[in-house]
Scaffold this active site. Structure first.
Site, mmCIF file in Angstrom:
data_model
loop_
_atom_site.group_PDB
_atom_site.id
_atom_site.type_symbol
_atom_site.label_atom_id
_atom_site.label_comp_id
_atom_site.label_asym_id
_atom_site.label_seq_id
_atom_site.Cartn_x
_atom_site.Cartn_y
_atom_site.Cartn_z
ATOM 1 N N ALA A 1 0.830 -1.253 -0.122
ATOM 2 C CA ALA A 1 0.110 -0.038 -0.144
ATOM 3 C C ALA A 1 0.742 1.344 0.097
ATOM 4 O O ALA A 1 2.117 1.212 0.473
ATOM 5 C CB ALA A 1 -0.867 -0.086 1.437
ATOM 6 N N GLY B 1 0.725 -5.074 0.892
ATOM 7 C CA GLY B 1 -0.623 -5.210 0.187
ATOM 8 C C GLY B 1 -0.294 -5.584 -1.429
ATOM 9 O O GLY B 1 -1.196 -6.311 -1.797
ATOM 10 N N GLU C 1 -0.536 -9.442 -0.649
ATOM 11 C CA GLU C 1 -2.048 -9.518 -0.347
ATOM 12 C C GLU C 1 -2.761 -9.637 -1.494
ATOM 13 O O GLU C 1 -3.675 -10.399 -1.894
ATOM 14 C CB GLU C 1 -2.445 -8.447 0.612
ATOM 15 C CG GLU C 1 -2.083 -8.638 1.920
ATOM 16 C CD GLU C 1 -2.157 -7.844 2.952
ATOM 17 O OE1 GLU C 1 -2.001 -6.550 2.537
ATOM 18 O OE2 GLU C 1 -2.780 -7.792 4.171
ATOM 19 N N GLU D 1 4.735 -5.022 7.030
ATOM 20 C CA GLU D 1 3.787 -3.973 7.718
ATOM 21 C C GLU D 1 4.378 -3.653 9.194
ATOM 22 O O GLU D 1 4.426 -2.575 9.853
ATOM 23 C CB GLU D 1 2.511 -4.156 7.869
ATOM 24 C CG GLU D 1 1.731 -4.149 6.509
ATOM 25 C CD GLU D 1 1.994 -5.362 5.763
ATOM 26 O OE1 GLU D 1 2.382 -6.544 5.863
ATOM 27 O OE2 GLU D 1 0.947 -5.500 4.703
HETATM 28 N N1 CAA Z 1 4.631 3.178 -0.666
HETATM 29 C C1 CAA Z 1 4.965 4.345 -1.330
HETATM 30 N N2 CAA Z 1 6.260 4.433 -1.927
HETATM 31 C C2 CAA Z 1 6.983 3.460 -2.011
HETATM 32 C C3 CAA Z 1 6.649 1.983 -1.538
HETATM 33 C C4 CAA Z 1 5.334 2.149 -0.825
HETATM 34 N N3 CAA Z 1 4.838 1.001 -0.361
HETATM 35 N N4 CAA Z 1 7.546 1.497 -1.818
HETATM 36 C C5 CAA Z 1 8.364 2.065 -2.387
HETATM 37 N N5 CAA Z 1 8.373 3.170 -2.585
HETATM 38 C C6 CAA Z 1 8.855 4.269 -3.187
HETATM 39 C C7 CAA Z 1 10.169 4.816 -2.384
HETATM 40 O O1 CAA Z 1 9.976 5.614 -1.557
HETATM 41 C C8 CAA Z 1 11.066 5.176 -3.409
HETATM 42 O O2 CAA Z 1 10.521 6.447 -3.794
HETATM 43 P P1 CAA Z 1 11.696 7.734 -4.067
HETATM 44 O O3 CAA Z 1 12.483 7.433 -5.253
HETATM 45 O O4 CAA Z 1 10.694 8.961 -4.171
HETATM 46 O O5 CAA Z 1 12.644 7.860 -2.834
HETATM 47 C C9 CAA Z 1 10.805 4.480 -4.601
HETATM 48 O O6 CAA Z 1 9.547 3.741 -4.418
HETATM 49 C C10 CAA Z 1 12.040 3.363 -4.893
HETATM 50 O O7 CAA Z 1 12.018 2.842 -3.719
HETATM 51 P P2 CAA Z 1 13.224 2.384 -2.886
HETATM 52 O O8 CAA Z 1 14.398 3.283 -3.286
HETATM 53 O O9 CAA Z 1 13.141 1.975 -1.528
HETATM 54 O O10 CAA Z 1 13.801 0.996 -3.709
HETATM 55 P P3 CAA Z 1 14.781 -0.092 -3.282
HETATM 56 O O11 CAA Z 1 15.217 -1.003 -4.161
HETATM 57 O O12 CAA Z 1 15.938 0.561 -2.030
HETATM 58 O O13 CAA Z 1 13.769 -0.826 -1.948
HETATM 59 C C11 CAA Z 1 11.741 -1.941 -1.111
HETATM 60 C C12 CAA Z 1 12.920 -1.636 -2.254
HETATM 61 C C13 CAA Z 1 12.555 -2.907 -0.424
HETATM 62 C C14 CAA Z 1 10.425 -2.575 -1.810
HETATM 63 C C15 CAA Z 1 11.642 -0.587 -0.268
HETATM 64 O O14 CAA Z 1 11.199 0.294 -1.386
HETATM 65 C C16 CAA Z 1 10.446 -0.977 0.666
HETATM 66 O O15 CAA Z 1 10.737 -1.477 1.817
HETATM 67 N N6 CAA Z 1 9.159 -0.409 0.458
HETATM 68 C C17 CAA Z 1 7.990 -0.536 1.294
HETATM 69 C C18 CAA Z 1 7.549 -1.855 1.313
HETATM 70 C C19 CAA Z 1 6.496 -1.944 2.478
HETATM 71 O O16 CAA Z 1 6.776 -1.565 3.602
HETATM 72 N N7 CAA Z 1 5.170 -2.310 2.152
HETATM 73 C C20 CAA Z 1 4.073 -2.322 3.157
HETATM 74 C C21 CAA Z 1 3.616 -1.114 3.042
HETATM 75 S S1 CAA Z 1 1.959 -1.102 3.988
HETATM 76 C C22 CAA Z 1 0.871 -2.013 3.486
HETATM 77 O O17 CAA Z 1 0.793 -2.384 2.402
HETATM 78 C C23 CAA Z 1 -0.483 -2.236 4.344
HETATM 79 C C24 CAA Z 1 -1.601 -3.246 3.814
HETATM 80 O O18 CAA Z 1 -1.517 -4.536 4.274
HETATM 81 C C25 CAA Z 1 -2.250 -3.108 2.826
#
Ligand code: CAA
Length: 258
Positions: free
Chosen positions: A65, A109, A112, A132
């Site tokens: 998400a 998400g 999911e 999460e």
């Molecule tokens: N939401 C918003 N932006 C996101 C995102 C997310 N879930 N995942 C990645 N991005 C964005 C980053 O902020 C980054 O943006 P900028 O270039 O503006 O900084 C861009 O995408 C590229 O990401 P990274 O630079 O972080 O890329 P990476 O290769 O270094 O890492 C990753 C990749 C491990 C997937 C890392 O991006 C990450 O950990 N993302 C978040 C994953 C996460 O926590 N997901 C759960 C979300 S909560 C949820 O989903 C609730 C639910 O149950 C519905």
């Protein structure tokens, strides 16, 4: 219909939807989930479509998400809007098969969403997880419910509590995905599977999907009864006559979806 966060096309009788927010690794925001739901419902209603595929990019199916969009939400914002269920559950009501072709990250998400589809074909680059917990929340779109059913309580606990990622080989061993293929084959493999499914009699495909889904909702005896009734009802279709006649006559069936 024009969409801003997804790309939609048809390939023969298959509807293909690409999640398309590359700048945020296909993070799932409200607009994307609404558009995805609309595209799926439109394909479901289209007599020329027999199956659907959802995919992302080489780097990410979806990284979860949209954290940026959620960061300032209050309890009342999410509670009143039924955040997540409001437009995430549409996919569950789609009656034709939906396959997820997962390359790269399928996190939170994203994992999911993949689990909401009927089966997952993934690339050897795929990484699944429910991270999460690292954000001070828990999965909100079925992670704590579908993951234990799809894999096991032990692995679901491990993934949800530690936030660690699971690679494609582990996901296949655990039973989360049906096939692992080289990354450059992943989408083609899913499209080929969808093409095979779409060529079968649509009523029998839909009833097979409905029956398998029953296995997750009720008791075994109720599920067996449901399956038997579905099985019986298919003898009312023209396609059952055609399918069996074609086998007996040693020719290919010509299904009419009736
Ligand atoms: N939401 C918003 N932006 C996101 C995102 C997310 N879930 N995942 C990645 N991005 C964005 C980053 O902020 C980054 O943006 P900028 O270039 O503006 O900084 C861009 O995408 C590229 O990401 P990274 O630079 O972080 O890329 P990476 O290769 O270094 O890492 C990753 C990749 C491990 C997937 C890392 O991006 C990450 O950990 N993302 C978040 C994953 C996460 O926590 N997901 C759960 C979300 S909560 C949820 O989903 C609730 C639910 O149950 C519905």
């Amino acid at each position: 219909m024009t969409y801003e966060t997804i790309l939609v096309e048809t390939q023969g009788k298959v509807g293909l939807i690409r999640l398309n927010r590359p700048q945020v690794l296909n993070a799932l925001n409200d607009q994307l989930m609404t558009e995805l739901g609309e595209a799926l419902v439109a394909f479901d209603a289209d007599d020329n479509i027999g199956a659907m595929v959802i995919t992302g990019s080489d780097k990410a199916f979806a990284a979860g998400a949209d954290i940026g969009a959620m960061a300032s939400f209050t309890y009342m914002d999410v509670y009143k809007s039924e955040y997540i269920t409001r437009n995430w559950e549409t996919i569950r009501n789609v009656r034709k098969p939906v396959i997820a072709a997962v390359r790269g990250f399928a996190l939170g998400g994203g994992c999911e969403l993949a689990m909401m589809t009927d089966f997952i074909i993934c690339a050897d680059t795929a990484k699944f997880g429910q991270p999460e917990i690292k954000l001070g929340i828990i999965p909100g779109a079925g992670g704590t419910q579908r993951l234990p059913r799809a894999i096991s309580k032990a692995k679901a606990m491990d993934l949800c509590l530690t936030g660690r990622l699971m690679d494609a080989a582990e996901a296949e061993r655990a039973g989360l995905v049906s096939r692992v293929v080289p990354a450059d084959r992943c989408l083609d493999e899913a499209l080929e599977a969808a093409t095979i499914i779409a060529a079968y009699s649509n009523p029998s495909v839909m009833m097979a999907k409905e029956s398998i889904n029953r296995a997750f909702e009720g008791s075994l005896s109720e599920g067996m009864l449901f399956e038997r009734r579905m099985f019986h009802s298919l003898f009312a279709t023209e396609d059952q006559k055609e399918g069996m006649a074609a086998f007996v006559e040693k020719r290919k069936p010509n299904f009419s979806n009736k």
